[in-house]
Design a protein around this motif. Sequence first.
Motif, PDB file in Angstrom:
ATOM      1  N   THR A   1       1.639 -44.930  12.136  1.00 38.38           N
ATOM      2  CA  THR A   1       0.956 -43.766  12.730  1.00 38.38           C
ATOM      3  C   THR A   1       1.715 -42.486  12.401  1.00 38.38           C
ATOM      4  OG1 THR A   1       0.281 -45.219  14.530  1.00 38.38           O
ATOM      5  CG2 THR A   1      -0.011 -42.869  14.878  1.00 38.38           C
ATOM      6  N   LEU A   2       3.036 -42.548  12.532  1.00 40.18           N
ATOM      7  CA  LEU A   2       3.851 -41.365  12.197  1.00 40.18           C
ATOM      8  C   LEU A   2       3.663 -41.001  10.729  1.00 40.18           C
ATOM      9  CD1 LEU A   2       7.126 -42.091  14.197  1.00 40.18           C
ATOM     10  CD2 LEU A   2       5.367 -40.408  14.718  1.00 40.18           C
ATOM     11  N   CYS A   3       3.619 -42.037   9.869  1.00 36.80           N
ATOM     12  CA  CYS A   3       3.404 -41.792   8.438  1.00 36.80           C
ATOM     13  C   CYS A   3       2.079 -41.064   8.215  1.00 36.80           C
ATOM     14  CB  CYS A   3       3.379 -43.108   7.662  1.00 36.80           C
ATOM     15  SG  CYS A   3       5.031 -43.782   7.459  1.00 36.80           S
ATOM     16  N   ILE A   4       1.038 -41.511   8.940  1.00 37.54           N
ATOM     17  CA  ILE A   4      -0.278 -40.862   8.772  1.00 37.54           C
ATOM     18  C   ILE A   4      -0.182 -39.387   9.147  1.00 37.54           C
ATOM     19  CG2 ILE A   4      -2.658 -40.810   9.607  1.00 37.54           C
ATOM     20  CD1 ILE A   4      -2.392 -43.823  10.159  1.00 37.54           C
ATOM     21  N   VAL A   5       0.489 -39.132  10.297  1.00 37.39           N
ATOM     22  CA  VAL A   5       0.607 -37.747  10.765  1.00 37.39           C
ATOM     23  C   VAL A   5       1.368 -36.907   9.735  1.00 37.39           C
ATOM     24  CG1 VAL A   5       1.574 -36.277  12.565  1.00 37.39           C
ATOM     25  CG2 VAL A   5       0.472 -38.429  13.182  1.00 37.39           C
ATOM     26  N   VAL A   6       2.508 -37.447   9.252  1.00 36.76           N
ATOM     27  CA  VAL A   6       3.321 -36.691   8.292  1.00 36.76           C
ATOM     28  C   VAL A   6       2.538 -36.486   6.993  1.00 36.76           C
ATOM     29  CG1 VAL A   6       5.479 -36.697   6.980  1.00 36.76           C
ATOM     30  CG2 VAL A   6       5.449 -37.553   9.320  1.00 36.76           C
ATOM     31  N   ASN A   7       1.850 -37.533   6.566  1.00 42.35           N
ATOM     32  CA  ASN A   7       1.063 -37.445   5.339  1.00 42.35           C
ATOM     33  C   ASN A   7      -0.011 -36.369   5.471  1.00 42.35           C
ATOM     34  OD1 ASN A   7      -0.070 -37.991   2.894  1.00 42.35           O
ATOM     35  ND2 ASN A   7      -1.093 -39.853   3.538  1.00 42.35           N
ATOM     36  N   THR A   8      -0.673 -36.335   6.656  1.00 38.61           N
ATOM     37  CA  THR A   8      -1.688 -35.300   6.886  1.00 38.61           C
ATOM     38  C   THR A   8      -1.043 -33.926   6.796  1.00 38.61           C
ATOM     39  OG1 THR A   8      -2.693 -36.866   8.424  1.00 38.61           O
ATOM     40  CG2 THR A   8      -3.545 -34.638   8.455  1.00 38.61           C
ATOM     41  N   GLY A   9       0.170 -33.816   7.387  1.00 36.17           N
ATOM     42  CA  GLY A   9       0.896 -32.542   7.323  1.00 36.17           C
ATOM     43  C   GLY A   9       1.122 -32.113   5.886  1.00 36.17           C
ATOM     44  N   PHE A  10       1.558 -33.069   5.046  1.00 36.45           N
ATOM     45  CA  PHE A  10       1.808 -32.739   3.636  1.00 36.45           C
ATOM     46  C   PHE A  10       0.527 -32.300   2.939  1.00 36.45           C
ATOM     47  CE2 PHE A  10       6.003 -34.850   3.786  1.00 36.45           C
ATOM     48  CZ  PHE A  10       6.718 -33.904   3.069  1.00 36.45           C
ATOM     49  N   MET A  11      -0.596 -32.993   3.295  1.00 36.43           N
ATOM     50  CA  MET A  11      -1.851 -32.611   2.651  1.00 36.43           C
ATOM     51  C   MET A  11      -2.274 -31.217   3.084  1.00 36.43           C
ATOM     52  SD  MET A  11      -4.224 -35.964   2.343  1.00 36.43           S
ATOM     53  CE  MET A  11      -4.135 -36.556   4.011  1.00 36.43           C
TER      54      MET A  11
END
Length: 1899
Positions: free
Chosen positions: A752-762
Amino acid sequence: MDEEGVEEYRNFRPFTRDSLFNIERRIAEEQAAKEAHKLKEAGDSDDSEDEIEEPSHHEPDPKPNSKLEAGRKLPPSLEEGSGRFVGRPIEDLDEYYHNQKTFCVIGRDKTIYRFNATNALFVLSPFNPIRRVALYILVHPLFSVVVMLTIIVNCVFMTMTEGPEEYVEQIFTGIYTFEATTKILARGIILTPFTYLRDPWNWLDFFVISIAYLTMWIKSLGNLSALRTFRVLRALKTVAVIPGLKTIVGALLEAVRRLRDVMILTVFVLSIFALVGMQLYSGGLRQKCVLNWTIELGPNISDIEWLSFVNDSNNWWKVGDDYIVCGNGSGAGGCKENYTCLPDLGDNPNFGYTSFDNFGWALLCAFRLMTQDYWESLYKLVLRAEGSAHAMYFVLVILLGSFYLVNLILAIVAMSYDEQQKQDAADAADEAAERMEEEERREILSQMTKSPSDASFKSDQYNPDKAEDKERVSLTSDQSGGSHLHPNSKKRGSVSLPGSPFAYRRSSRGSQFSWKKKPSGRATDRQPLVYQTLESLPLPFADDSAAVTPSSEDLCNFPFHKNAPNGRRYSFASQTRRHWPDARPPSRRSSFASNVSRNSRTSRYSVHSPLDPLKKESKMDTLFNFTRKGSQRVPDVVVDKPRLDRDNDSVSSLGSECVGEKQKMSPTNTFLCPSPTAANVDIKDVMVLKDLIDHASGHRRSFMSVVSVQPEAVRDKLMNYLCLWNCSPNFKKLQYFVSLFIMDAFVDLFITLCIVVNTGFMALDHWDMNEDLKSVSEFANTLFTGIFAAEAFLKILALSPINYFKDNWNVFDSFIVFLSLMELMLEELPGLSVLRAFRLLRVFKLAKSWPTLNMLIAIVGRTMGALGNLTIVLGIVVFIFAVMGQQLFRDSYQRYINDSDIGGGMPRWNFDDFLHSFMIIFRVLCGEWIESMWGCMRVAGYACVPFFLLTMVIGNLVVLNLFLALLLSSFGAESLQRSEADDEPNKLAEAVDRFKRFGAWVKVKIIVCLKVKLRRKTKRPVIALSPSSSRPELNGKEALADGQTVVDAEKGLDLPDGEKLPRRCSVGSMNKDSKSMLGSEASSSSSSLSESEKDIKVEADGEPEINEVDIVYVKEPDDCLCKVCTRKFKCLATIEESKTGQLWWKFRCFMFRVTEHKYFETFIITMILASSSALALEDEYLGERPILKAILMYLDKCFTAIFILEMLVKWVAFGFKTYFTDAWCWLDFIIVSLSIVLLAAESFNLGDLGAIKALRTLRALRPLRAVSRWEGMRVVVNALIKAIPSIFNVLLVCLVFWLIFGIMGVQLFAGRFHKCVDADGTRLNISVVDHRNQCETQNYTWTNSKINFDNVMNAYLALFQVATYKGWTDIMNDAIDSRQPNYQPLYEDNRYMYMYFVLFIIFGSFFTLNLFIGVIIDNFNQQKKKGGSLEMFMTDDQKKYYMAMKRMQSKSPQKSIPKPKLWIAGIIFDVTTNQMFDIGIMVVILLNMITMMIEHEGMTHEIDEALKYINIVFIAIFTLECVLKIIGLRQFYFKIPWNVFDFVVVILSILALSLAGFFENFFVSPTLLRVIRVFRVGRVLRLVKSAKGIRTLLFSLAVSLPALFNIGLLLALVMFIYAIMGMNFFMKAEEEYGLDDAFNFKTFFRSFILLFQMCTSAGWDGVLNGLIARCKPNESCTEYTIATMYLVTYLVISFLVVVNMYIAVILENFSQATEDVQQGLTPDDFDMYYEKWEKYDPDATQYIPLDMLSDFVDFLEEPLQLQKPNHFMLVKLDIPICDGDMCFCRDILDALTKNFLGTTETPDMPTQQEAETEYVVVSSTLKRQKEHYAAKIIQKAYRTFRRKKHGSESDDEENDIDEDCVDNGDAETVVVETTSSHASDTTEQQKTVELHADSDIVA
C-alpha cells in the motif's frame, strides 16, 4: 395418454375453425345473458325500495392475466410442451380472452404474440396461407434482429455530413416497408384490438415511412427535407426491440406523467417571476454609456444632430465585443470619464436576446435563472442597470425557483425510478418463484406417477463393486421408520389421488412420501453424511430450529400442489401435524426428514427413473430445496440413515447428534434437533470435509446420493497439475512458506505504501522537468513495476493460479502488472506512451484497504450495471437530438461563413457535422443551453428555441436526473458506514493494529518499570475496591447509555416473587417467568450478568427503555479544585475552608449567576453582531473617512476588552475544566486570543507586518461565535459537523478519482497550452508563426494560458472548472487546438480530445460531485435514526395514527363569522362567503394577469390606451369586491390576512390612478402588488379536487421552510465571513474579466452580491481570472495561491455542502409529504374537516346532535367522507355519544381517522379537552345499536308470548303493538326494524347480523 401429455394438450390447442366457431358461440351466449340480466334488474328495481341497505357484493371485472400479456415470455409453467406449437396459431392462453376473437402464436424465443381472429384487411382470414406465412415471419426472432441491424446501419448513415446516395435511402425505406407490410398482413390495420395501428410504437413507424414516400414522390411540394428529419425517430424503434429498454422508458414516461403537477407549478411560478421582472426591468437593459457630445460637437447642437450622435454605436463605450450597460440609480454601474449614461439606445445585450421587454423574453430569462445557465451575465446586467438592491429579486428566483423547483423534478424522477425498480424486482422474484414451483411440481408428478413395481428395489440395478454406483451420493433420508416411531399414534383419514394406483396413509408423523419398507441388507452400508469425528465440529446444519422452523402454516404449504393432475390442493402442513405430549399447543413443525423419503433410494435408480445417475445434481436436490425469498422452507441437506440405532442415541437428519437434553425437548421428533445457530450448510462443503477425513483416515468412501462424483477424467488431472498445482510435498512446503510471507499484513502495508509513493512519483511529472528528477522518476517507476510484478508472482505461487484468479482484485493487479511490463519492454516504440496512463489504475488498488473508495467504485459499478439500459436511452436521446439538429440547422450555419453581416467564421459550437452536434447536445445535458441557442438563433431564427428547450427539459431535467436518481438509489443508507465484518479482514487495519499493540506493550513495560521503582521508595497501603463501587460497563464499553438500568451485583436483581439471583447466573432463563427483568415491560433483553473483580458488564441487547428524566439545572459552579488535589494536598483544603476561600466561592457563585442570566447572552450576541458590522465597514474607502476610521479603531479596542472580560467571567464562573471541554468556548478563546495579539502588535507599532495583516483577516471569524448562541443555526451546524467525516471521505475519493484524470491531463497537455500572441493578446495564425523560436525572433509574446495542465496542481484547478462547467469551454478550446509542445496551436487540430473531457465530466462530475448529495442525504437519514423518539417504539399503523393525532391537536373548530341581521347585508354575506364567489374573483385575477402579459416595451398608443381602460375595469371589480366584503363581513373582514392585503392593493391602485405622476418614481408600483395577488390561487387550489398533486408540492415547500431558513442563515453566515475576508485580501484587485466597478471586493455589499452569485458556482472562473490578472505566466505569485485557495474553499463549502444540504432537505421533505398524502392525512384534510364542521356547528360548541351525524359524515370531503348509506359504518366506528345525544367533534374525527388508516390498535394519545366544554360520555353508536337489537329481541319474545296468549288477534293489532314498543331514540335505526310478517322477522334479523358480522353486534 400419460399425464404430461394431457397437461400439454390442455394448455396448447391449435387454433382451428372449430375454435373460432366456439368463440362466436360464447360471445352470443354472453350477449344473451346480459340481456336477461337487464330485464331481471328492471323487474327487481320496484321491490328494492323496501329493502334494507346492503353492501354490494358484485364481483370485480375480470382483468387480463399480466403474465400472459402480449410481448412477455411464456411463464415457466407453460414452457414444457410448447416446442411443438412454435410459430403455429393456438387458442388464446389467457382465460380473459375466451370470449373475444383472438389467438396466440408462440415465438422461437418463447415470446407470446396475440393476434385478432377477424379478417385482416377484410379478406385474409386467420387460416389464409398468406397470413399464415406473414405470421411465421413476424414471430421469428431473426425478423426483429434484421430490423434492429437495419436501424443501426441507417443511424450510422444519418450521421454522415454529406448525406448518402438516394438509392441507399430507398433501400432502407424498402426494408421498413417490408416490415410494415408483414405486420399489416399478419395483424390487420386498425379496426380491432391487436392490429397494426393499435400499438403506439407502430404509429412512429407508419409516420416515418409515410414521410419517406412523401419526400420521394411529391417533389412538387417543395423541400420537405425538414420532414425527413423525423427519420431520426427510427432510432427510438430500438426501444421496442430491446427488452430491457422498455422498463427504463416506462420509468421515464411515468416520471414525465408525474411531472405534470411540477410543470404546472413551474410555469405558474416562472410566469409570476417573469411578470415581476417585466414590471421592474422592462427596457432597462438598453441603457448605454455615450461619449460626451459637448467634447465632439460643442455645447450648441440641434436635436437631429444630437439624436444621430447618440444613436451612432461608434460613440458607445465598448469592452471587447460588448457594449457596457449602465444605470443612474444608486449602486448601479457607472460610466468612465467623459461618458454619460442614456436610456433606450440600440439593441438589448446578447444580440438582443436578453431582456425583460415583453412576456416571452421575460419568461425565457426566468427559465434561464431557474436552470442557472450563465445567469451571472443576466445578474450583472440587471444590477448594473438598476442598482445592487435588485439582487433581492435574484435571491428569490434562485432560492425558490431554481433550488426548489429543479430539485422537485429530481425528487419526482427519483421516486418514479424507485417504484419502477421495486416493480421490476418483484416481477423477477415472481418469475423465479414460479420457475421453482414448476420444477418442484414436475418432480412431484414424476415421482407420484411411477407405479410401485417400478419403485421396488431391483438388486440387479445396484452393484456395490461398480465404480459409478460406489461413487453415488444420496441426500434423501430413507426413513424406514416413518410411522413406526410411534406405533400407538392415531391414524387419520387418508387421501387418495386419482391417477396414482396406491393411497397413502397419514400417521401423526409419517408423511405422504413415506411408507414402511423392509430393512434391506445393503442399507446398513450407508453411513451418516458426516463422520463421528466431524460431529464434534461446531458445524451449523440446515435442520437447526432456527434454520428451518416452519412453524406457521404458510411456510409448510408447499407450492407444487397447485397444478397436480387432478387439480385438488393438498397441503403438507396438514399431514405433518403432530401433538406435543406436554401442555403446549400443537405446533405445525413438519419433520422434513420424513417428508423427503417417499421412495426408497433404489426407486430413483430404476430403469424407468427420470434421473440420470450421470448427472451432477439429481432433481431430488432441487425439489426439496425450497428456498423462497430468503425464508428457508426445508433443509438443504437431508441424510440417509438406514434406521435408528437400537440404543437411545439418535441421529439428526444431518447426522449431528442430538444431546439428551434436546431429545427431552422434542420426544416425538428425534430427527429435529434444534440448535442455536441459524445457518445452513452447503452440501459441497460437507463433501469436501468428508473427503479430507477419508483421505486422512483411509476410510472407504460411503455411499451417498446427490452429487454423483465421476472417475477422475484427464481434464481433472490436467486441472490438478496445471491450475491447482497439486504437486510434490516439497513444492507444497515451499507454497506454505511463500504464503506465510506474502499474505502477511505487513507485506500488505508495504505494498500500500508503495502504491502511495508510486502515485506521488507519477504526480511529480510536470512541464519543463529537469533531467535529474526525470531519471529518478524513471528509476522509481521501474522499481515499483518490479515490486508489483514480484508481489503478483509470489501470490500466484502461494495460492496456485485457480485460487489467485478467483479474486477480482488479483485479476486487476495482474492486468496492470502485465501492461507495465509490456510498457517497459516496448519503451522505444513511439505511440505507446498511452500505456503509461494504465499505470494510474494502480491507484485503485488502494480501494482494497480504503472502504470509501471501495464503496465508490462499487457504487459506480452497480450503477453502471443498472445504467446499461439507461445509457442506451441517453445515447438514443443524444443521438436523436444531435442528428435532428444537424439536419435542421446545418444549412443555416453556413451563413456564418457566407454572410458578411454575421461573419466571423463558423463558431466552435455548431451543427456542421455529427461530432459538433453531439458536443452541443452534450453541453445542453450539462445544463448550458443559452449560449448555443443564441448562436443558433442568429442564423436559424426562433426555430431554435423549442429545439433547445426540449433538449434541456428531456435531456437534462429528466434523463440526467434519472442518472442521479440511480446514483442515490445505489447509496444504501449503510453504504458509508458499512461494517467491515462481513468482508474479508482488512489486512491494513491488522498491520496498524500490530503497531498499536506493540506501542501499548512498550508503554505498559515502561509504566511497570516506573511503578516498581516508585514502590521501592514508598510502600502505600492497598485500597480494595468493592465490586459495587466499580463502574458498570455496557457491552464491555465504559459509560452506560442513558436510560439503561444498572444492575448491582451485590444487591442482586429485584424479582417479582422476591427471589435473589445467585452471583453468577444467566438471566435469560428467568425471563419467561418474570414479566419484566429490569423493572420495565419494554425491556426483554436476555442479558447475562457476570461479575468480575473490577467491573460489571451488562449486555444491553434488546429494546432500550424510555426513562422519563426531569432535567435539573445546576444552580452553582463546579468545585475549584478536583477531589484528587484536596486529598493529596491537605493544605489546599484548609485554604478552601478559610475566609478568603469562602469569599472567592461567593464571588464565583455571583459570576455564575451573571453568566446564567438571560440578558448576559443577549448582550454578548449584540456585541458580536456590532463588532461584525464594524468589520463590514472597513472597506476600500475607509482611508477617505478619517473620523470613521478613528471611531472603528476605538470600537475595536472596546469590543476586544468586552470579549476578554466575558472570557474571564466565564473562567471564574465555570472553571477551566468546564470552559475548555466545550468546543464553542474554544472557538471564543481562539478568537479573543487573536484580538489580544493584534492589540499587542498595534501597541508596539507592528501593525504593518505581513503576518499581523493576515491575523487581522481572521477577525472575520467573529460572526461564527453567534452560531453557538442561535438555536436554529446550531442545529444545522451540528448536523454538518457530524457529516464532516463522510464529506471529507468523499472529498478525498474525489481527489483520488481526479488525480487519475489530472495525471492523464498532464501527460496529454503539459506545455501544449502555450501560444504566440501579439500586443493586443490576440493569438496569431499558424501561417504567421508556427514555432516558439519564430515567435520570439519576430518579437511577439510566447505566453501560457492562465488555466493549464502543466503540473498536477494546475490540472486539479482546470478539472475543478470543468466539473463545475465554469470556464470549461476555454479549457476545451485550448485542448482541441493543441499540437506538440513549443508549436503554435491550430484551430481544432486535436478535436478528438473532446472525448477526454466528456469522460471526465461523466465520471468526475456526474458521479463524484453528485456523491456529495448522496452523502448528505445519507447523513440526514442516519441522524434521524439515531435521534429516534417515541416513534421508534410504534408499529407503522400506530405511527400514522400518532402523526394524524399530532396534527389534529393543533386544530380546533373556529367560531364562524355571524350573519348580519340586516337582510341586504345577509344576502351580501351569503354571496361573498360562497366558494363560487372566490373562484369568480380568482378568474378575474388570472384575466388581469393575462392583460399584464400583453404589455410590452414600445407598445403602440392604441394598445396602451386599451390596456389603461381594461386596467380601470379591473380596479373597479376589485374595489367592488372589497366593498361588498366589508359590508357582508363587517369588522371581521380585517381578521383575514389576505383581505388586509387586498385592501392595501385596492387603495394603492386607486391612488395610482388619481396620482399617476407621483407613483412613477415610487419604487413599488401598484401593478407589482397586483402580481403578488396571483398567490391567492393557493386558496382556490383547495377547492379543486384534481389539484391534489400541486397541493402536495406546496405542502412539502411549507414543511421545508423552517429547515431551509436555517440553512439559508448558515449560507448567509459563510458569505458574510468570506465577504470580509475577500475585502481584506482583494480590495485592490484589478477590474478585469469577472470584476468591474459594480462587482468587486472593494466594499462589503459588493463582495456579498458577488459571493451570492458564486454560491451556485456561477462565474467563479471570471472572478479567479480577475484576481490573478497581475500574475505573469510561468512565475510564482502569492495572489494566485491565495485567490485559488479562497475561491475553491468557498465553493466547496457553499456550492458542494450547504447548497446540497438545501437539496437534501427538499428531497427528504418531498418524499415525506408524498408519503403523508399517500398513506396518512395531511393538515389540509383536517382544515377541510373543520371548515365543513362550521356549517353544522356555527357557534363552535364542538358538538353536533346525533341525528345530524349521518348527514355530516356524508357532507365531508374525501378521504374522511362516509357516503350514505352509512348507518352500519357509524355503528362499527363506535363513536361516543355524550349527554343530550350529542357527538363531540374530536371523537368523530378520531373515529374517521382510524377508519381511513384502517387501524384499530392505537397508542394512547393525550386528548386535550377544553376545560369549558362539558364532556360526559353516556353511550356510543355501537352500544346504542346493541340496545336496539336487544329491545327487538325482547319485542319479538313479547309478541310470541302475546300470540300464544291471544291466538285470535290479527296481524294488524300486533303491528300496532310493534310500533308502540319500538324505541324511537334513533331515527336511523328504524330503517332496520322492518317487521312485515312473523315468518320473515327472524330471517330479517339474522340477515342484519350476518351481513355485518364485523360490527360486533352480538345477539
